[in-house]
Design an enzyme around this catalytic site. Structure first.
Site, PDB file in Angstrom:
ATOM      1  N   GLU A 157      -5.920  -3.516  -4.152  1.00 32.73           N
ATOM      2  CA  GLU A 157      -4.818  -2.585  -3.902  1.00 32.73           C
ATOM      3  C   GLU A 157      -3.808  -2.614  -5.028  1.00 32.73           C
ATOM      4  OE1 GLU A 157      -0.800  -1.418  -2.396  1.00 32.73           O
ATOM      5  OE2 GLU A 157      -1.475  -3.353  -3.189  1.00 32.73           O
ATOM      6  N   ASP A 216      -6.136  -8.632  -2.165  1.00 38.22           N
ATOM      7  CA  ASP A 216      -5.713  -9.148  -3.461  1.00 38.22           C
ATOM      8  C   ASP A 216      -4.214  -9.417  -3.508  1.00 38.22           C
ATOM      9  OD1 ASP A 216      -5.369  -6.324  -3.298  1.00 38.22           O
ATOM     10  OD2 ASP A 216      -5.073  -6.222  -5.454  1.00 38.22           O
TER      11      ASP A 216
END
Length: 491
Positions: free
Chosen positions: A149, A82
């Site tokens: 994350e 991400d």
């Protein structure tokens, strides 16, 4: 791999930049990584690689050792899928649908009005480039790509014991070439909730939006020591003090978008009587001049706005407004303490990242970071005390551990020796005041040897994010040297 979409695909080293170009073309903000994950799954299968996905959503891709290196220790290359979605005010961009638009700006690559996603897209691209290469020497290799994350480390929290075979993990999520990280801060999220009570609206009130705009923002760990202004804190200062003589009535507050990004903008919808509009405008002008004088060198684009608004809700009661503004103005923010053990590194900090007005409450989100558990606990205690004084609730969630440095790390010594061999100078061995996933990986894999390194990335988590082109080449060269230098397993 699909055809590339921008000029950056022609940069050197082309294997890394071509993959990063493709990553930019596929939307992948936190919680929306599935399209990118599926692209990688399909690509890996097309290359004949062993690829699998766990229940959390993490990807694991395995590649056999190159001939003659089968007896080397196994290596896990790790990145997260991400990126942080931040954009400038006038940039029209939907991070769930639109591609990132990277371009070359001198010695750097940056994006058009948005975060670039070099954090951690360059690391991810390098992992895929190793998988794709036929001319890189390595032992048994695994690539681990975790989800979410940036918004909660969900992938790292969900990583199961026994899934990975490697002995060594190379995290690619650091942001300064020439530095290698062997430790990081832990953290915890805090949510403070102010119940909303409203009073009957008085006729004749004029309604406005006041706001702070144009700040640089940035990463709430990496950039917290720079003194960059926090829009939420400046707005609280404006409302609680500088508008105190105008009988301003608060309708709603909103500021920041992520608890791990220093907020660049914050706004309040307010109401004042018609006879106080001139005083309100004068107070805003005075505050704008004060901010230019205080912060103009560090925040040259800072802007204080006053605009008409049409928010129809009744004002908060005076009691709720008073408690809310007092708490926001008193809330700690920024660097709390520098480390005694590691010169120049922040030990403990707090970021007042988000303010959001909901139907029945106003929620304020903080992120606490600390290299030591006691520092994190101290800040939790401070917020608990603040909530108690304000007669509201505070909740803590998502606590994650720090990553304790290991001075005997074998992979640290390998990194140092290979780096010195290439560049004739020693790398800086560091601990970072930000959350890396390595601390969480240590729970299911306590004996795994880990380091973190990467290219030079400036201003992550903000639309100013950029990655230094030459540093990507140095980082890629170092990664290949490390893979070649991994020792054999003990007999």
């Amino acid at each position: 791999m699909e055809s590339t979409v921008s000029e950056i695909s022609q940069l050197s080293p082309r294997p890394v930049w071509a993959f990063f170009d493709q990553i930019c073309a596929i939307p992948h903000p936190s919680y929306h990584e599935s399209q990118l994950a599926q692209f990688i799954i399909d690509w890996a299968k097309g290359r004949g690689l062993d690829v699998r996905q766990d229940q959390t959503g993490n990807l694991l891709i395995r590649k056999p050792a190159t001939p003659g290196m089968e007896n080397r220790k196994g290596v896990v290359l790790q990145a997260h899928l991400d990126m942080v979605p931040q954009k400038n005010e006038h940039t029209v961009h939907d991070f769930t649908r639109d591609p990132i638009r990277p371009y070359v700006d001198g010695d750097w690559v940056t994006a058009d009005g948005t975060t670039l996603g070099a954090d951690n897209g360059i690391g991810m691209a390098s992992c895929l480039a190793v998988l794709d290469a036929d001319d890189i020497e390595h032992g048994p290799l695994e690539v681990l790509l975790t989800i979410n994350e940036e918004a909660g480390m969900d992938g790292a929290f969900g990583l199961e014991a026994g899934w990975l075979n490697g002995d060594i993990l190379l995290n690619t999520d650091s942001e300064q070439e020439g530095e290698v990280y062997m430790g990081c801060a832990g953290g915890v999220d805090a949510s403070m909730h102010f119940p909303i009570e409203r009073q009957a609206d008085d006729e004749g009130l004029a309604r406005f939006t006041v706001g702070i705009k144009g700040l640089k923002g940035g990463h709430s760990g990496v950039d917290i020591h720079t003194g960059r202004a926090n829009a939420n804190k400046l707005l609280a200062r404006l409302l609680s003090h500088h508008l105190g003589e105008t009988d301003t009535r608060l309708l709603a507050l909103r500021g920041g978008t992520l608890r791990n990004a220093i907020p660049r903008e914050a706004f309040a919808d307010i109401a004042v009587s018609a006879d106080q509009q001139q005083a309100l405008a004068a107070a805003i002008d005075d505050f704008a001049m004060l901010m230019k004088a205080e912060l103009g060198q560090l925040e040259p684009q800072i802007t204080v706005i006053l605009e008409p608004c049409d928010n129809p809700v009744a004002p908060l009661t005076r009691a709720v407004q008073s408690r809310l503004l007092a708490a926001l103005n008193a809330a700690p923010n920024g660097v709390v303490r520098m480390s005694d053990d590691i010169p120049g590194v922040v030990e403990t900090s707090l970021n007042l990242g988000v303010i959001n007005t909901e139907e029945d409450r106003i929620t304020v989100l903080f992120l606490i970071r600390s290299l030591i558990d006691s520092g994190r606990e101290m800040m939790q205690g401070m917020l608990q005390s603040l909530a108690s004084l304000a007669n509201v609730t505070v909740e803590f969630s998502g606590a994650y551990p720090g990553w304790k440095p290991d001075p005997d790390s074998q992979i640290m010594h390998i990194f140092r020796d290979t780096y010195e061999g290439i560049y004739q100078r020693k790398p800086d061995i560091m601990v970072i005041h930000a959350g890396l996933e390595c601390g969480l990986f240590k729970k299911p894999y306590p004996t795994m040897d880990m380091i973190s390194f990467g290219p030079t990335i400036k201003f992550p988590h903000s639309p100013d994010e950029k990655v230094h082109i030459d540093s990507v080449g140095h980082y890629w060269q170092q990664m290949q040297a490390i893979l070649k230098a991994i020792p054999a397993k003990s007999a």
